[in-house]
Write a protein that holds these residues in place. Structure first.
Motif, short mmCIF file in Angstrom:
data_model
loop_
_atom_site.label_atom_id
_atom_site.label_comp_id
_atom_site.label_asym_id
_atom_site.label_seq_id
_atom_site.Cartn_x
_atom_site.Cartn_y
_atom_site.Cartn_z
N VAL A 1 10.13 -48.99 8.20
CA VAL A 1 11.08 -49.58 9.15
C VAL A 1 10.59 -50.97 9.51
CG1 VAL A 1 9.89 -48.57 11.15
CG2 VAL A 1 12.29 -49.24 11.35
N ASP A 2 11.53 -51.92 9.63
CA ASP A 2 11.22 -53.29 10.01
C ASP A 2 11.59 -53.53 11.46
OD1 ASP A 2 10.39 -53.85 7.46
OD2 ASP A 2 12.25 -54.84 6.85
N PHE A 3 10.74 -54.24 12.17
CA PHE A 3 11.02 -54.64 13.54
C PHE A 3 11.28 -56.14 13.53
CE2 PHE A 3 8.36 -50.95 13.49
CZ PHE A 3 8.94 -50.12 14.42
N VAL A 4 12.42 -56.54 14.05
CA VAL A 4 12.87 -57.92 13.90
C VAL A 4 13.32 -58.52 15.23
CG1 VAL A 4 13.58 -57.60 11.50
CG2 VAL A 4 15.23 -57.19 13.33
N LEU A 5 13.33 -59.84 15.26
CA LEU A 5 13.91 -60.60 16.36
C LEU A 5 15.25 -61.16 15.92
CD1 LEU A 5 10.85 -62.58 17.76
CD2 LEU A 5 12.33 -61.08 19.10
N GLU B 1 20.67 -51.42 9.11
CA GLU B 1 21.09 -51.56 7.71
C GLU B 1 22.37 -52.39 7.59
OE1 GLU B 1 21.36 -47.79 5.86
OE2 GLU B 1 19.21 -47.39 5.93
N ASP B 2 23.22 -52.35 8.62
CA ASP B 2 24.46 -53.13 8.55
C ASP B 2 24.26 -54.54 9.08
OD1 ASP B 2 24.16 -52.56 11.22
OD2 ASP B 2 26.22 -51.92 11.55
N ARG B 3 23.03 -54.87 9.52
CA ARG B 3 22.71 -56.24 9.95
C ARG B 3 21.29 -56.55 9.49
NH1 ARG B 3 23.98 -59.30 15.67
NH2 ARG B 3 23.15 -61.29 15.04
N PRO B 4 21.13 -56.94 8.22
CA PRO B 4 19.79 -57.11 7.65
C PRO B 4 19.09 -58.40 8.06
CG PRO B 4 21.47 -57.65 6.02
CD PRO B 4 22.20 -57.16 7.25
N GLN B 5 19.74 -59.23 8.89
CA GLN B 5 19.13 -60.50 9.28
C GLN B 5 18.00 -60.26 10.28
OE1 GLN B 5 22.34 -59.71 9.78
NE2 GLN B 5 23.62 -61.04 8.53
N GLY B 6 17.38 -61.34 10.68
CA GLY B 6 16.37 -61.28 11.71
C GLY B 6 15.01 -61.74 11.22
N ARG B 7 14.19 -62.22 12.16
CA ARG B 7 12.83 -62.64 11.83
C ARG B 7 11.89 -61.45 11.92
NH1 ARG B 7 11.48 -68.04 15.21
NH2 ARG B 7 12.93 -67.16 16.71
N LEU B 8 11.22 -61.15 10.83
CA LEU B 8 10.34 -59.99 10.78
C LEU B 8 9.16 -60.18 11.73
CD1 LEU B 8 9.62 -57.28 9.35
CD2 LEU B 8 8.26 -58.65 7.75
N VAL B 9 8.95 -59.21 12.61
CA VAL B 9 7.80 -59.20 13.50
C VAL B 9 6.68 -58.38 12.87
CG1 VAL B 9 6.93 -58.55 15.79
CG2 VAL B 9 9.25 -59.48 15.55
N TRP B 10 7.02 -57.18 12.45
CA TRP B 10 6.08 -56.39 11.66
C TRP B 10 6.81 -55.21 11.02
CZ3 TRP B 10 6.90 -54.51 16.46
CH2 TRP B 10 6.66 -53.15 16.72
N ARG B 11 6.13 -54.62 10.05
CA ARG B 11 6.70 -53.50 9.30
C ARG B 11 5.77 -52.30 9.44
NH1 ARG B 11 8.09 -55.41 3.83
NH2 ARG B 11 10.07 -55.93 4.84
N ALA C 1 -1.78 -62.65 9.01
CA ALA C 1 -2.31 -61.40 9.57
C ALA C 1 -1.18 -60.46 9.98
CB ALA C 1 -3.22 -61.70 10.76
N GLN C 2 -0.09 -61.03 10.48
CA GLN C 2 1.05 -60.21 10.89
C GLN C 2 1.75 -59.59 9.69
OE1 GLN C 2 3.42 -62.96 13.13
NE2 GLN C 2 1.82 -63.26 14.67
N THR C 3 1.92 -60.36 8.64
CA THR C 3 2.69 -59.89 7.49
C THR C 3 1.83 -59.27 6.40
OG1 THR C 3 2.54 -62.08 6.44
CG2 THR C 3 4.44 -61.67 7.88
N LEU C 4 0.51 -59.58 6.41
CA LEU C 4 -0.40 -59.18 5.34
C LEU C 4 0.16 -59.57 3.98
CD1 LEU C 4 -1.72 -55.71 6.57
CD2 LEU C 4 -2.84 -57.95 6.68
N SER C 5 0.76 -60.75 3.96
CA SER C 5 1.36 -61.29 2.73
C SER C 5 1.42 -62.81 2.83
CB SER C 5 2.75 -60.71 2.51
OG SER C 5 3.45 -61.43 1.51
#
Length: 293
Positions: A253-257, A149-159, A14-18
């Motif tokens: 835009v991606d929101f990440v942890l 953009e210079d730190r593409p890591q992280g756990r996706l919370v939502w887009r 549900a969070q990712t819709l994927s």
């Protein structure tokens, strides 16, 4: 009646819709994710997702299941913590951008404080770019921010998408530079707005700079200009600038942890960071599915 494992999988989809992204986040095969969702749908006797060639969407019953799933999982976690006698302790330095603090994050933090009262939580509210810098410098243990953009890591919370917003009566003159309301550097939305306008050859001028979202919102409500903002978190009193204004698309835009070194290596800090990260991810569907304006 409902399996907690299946409920967690449902929330992730549900969070990712994927199903693909959910499988990646959970470390499972996509077929396993699909199977768990089918079992949950069978237990509920309802279809929770609509699937077609264009993507995945929650059904009306799926929307209802969101609240039930969160309640069941939160109750399970509280019961497990009570009966196992586990108590998280230690100091956790958490950074979040102002967008979240003024919208849906307080309820997540309130739940974390209720469940883990012995964690010394230190909250830093800053621009996403500043939070990334402080994380790299070892001054934060966990960060919830826009992806850099210079730190593409992280756990996706939502887009979500970035859109232009302003006051309801604002009119953009196509023959004059775009009046911009922006965060100071290193604001990520500021950088995106300027880059997009430059790429499309659209002249611009900055009419207001503020490190406070409240300051930016006040300027926008006063009709000073437009600002780039997340579509799902548009503040009250502001609206999307209509397409006829001719402003270029700002993209997604991606929101990440992101975890800092101490949040990965120090035992108490790591445990507290993981618990808060789990709470944020579990509530990610609330953030992602905030009403768009």
């Amino acid at each position: 009646m409902f399996d907690p494992v299946q409920l967690r999988t449902f929330l992730t989809v549900a969070q990712t819709l994927s199903f693909t992204q959910a499988a990646h986040r959970l470390g499972l095969r996509q077929s396993t994710v699909s199977q768990q969702v089918r079992k949950l749908e069978a237990a509920a006797g309802r279809q929770l997702f609509g699937r077609d060639t264009h993507g995945v969407e929650l059904t009306e019953d799926g929307e209802a299941m969101l609240g039930f799933a969160r309640t069941i999982l939160e109750a399970n976690e509280r019961a497990a913590n009570w009966f196992t006698g586990t108590r998280l302790r230690g100091r956790l330095r958490f950074g979040a951008s102002e967008d979240f603090v003024l919208t849906r994050l307080p309820e997540i933090l309130e739940g974390f404080r209720r469940d883990h009262p012995e964690v010394d939580l230190e909250l830093t509210v800053e621009l996403s770019g500043t939070l990334h810098e402080r994380l790299r410098a070892g001054r934060l243990d966990l960060v919830l921010a826009k992806r850099s953009e210079d730190r593409p890591q992280g756990r996706l919370v939502w887009r979500d998408r970035l859109v232009w917003i302003g006051g309801e009566r604002l009119r953009i003159d196509p023959d004059r530079p775009v009046p911009l309301i922006v965060f100071p550097p290193p604001g990520l939305t500021r950088a995106r707005a300027l880059e997009v306008l430059e790429r499309h050859g659209r002249p611009w001028r900055i009419v207001c700079t503020s490190g406070s979202l409240n300051g930016l919102v006040a300027a926008a409500r006063a009709g000073l200009g437009v600002m780039a903002h997340t579509r799902g978190l548009i503040p009250p009193g502001l609206v999307r600038v209509p397409e006829r204004a001719g402003l270029p698309d700002l993209g997604a835009v991606d929101f990440v942890l992101l975890h800092g070194e101490r949040g990965r290596r120090d035992g108490p800090a790591r445990a507290a960071a993981e618990a808060l990260a789990a709470a944020v991810l579990a509530g990610g569907d609330r953030l992602q599915r905030a009403p768009s304006r």
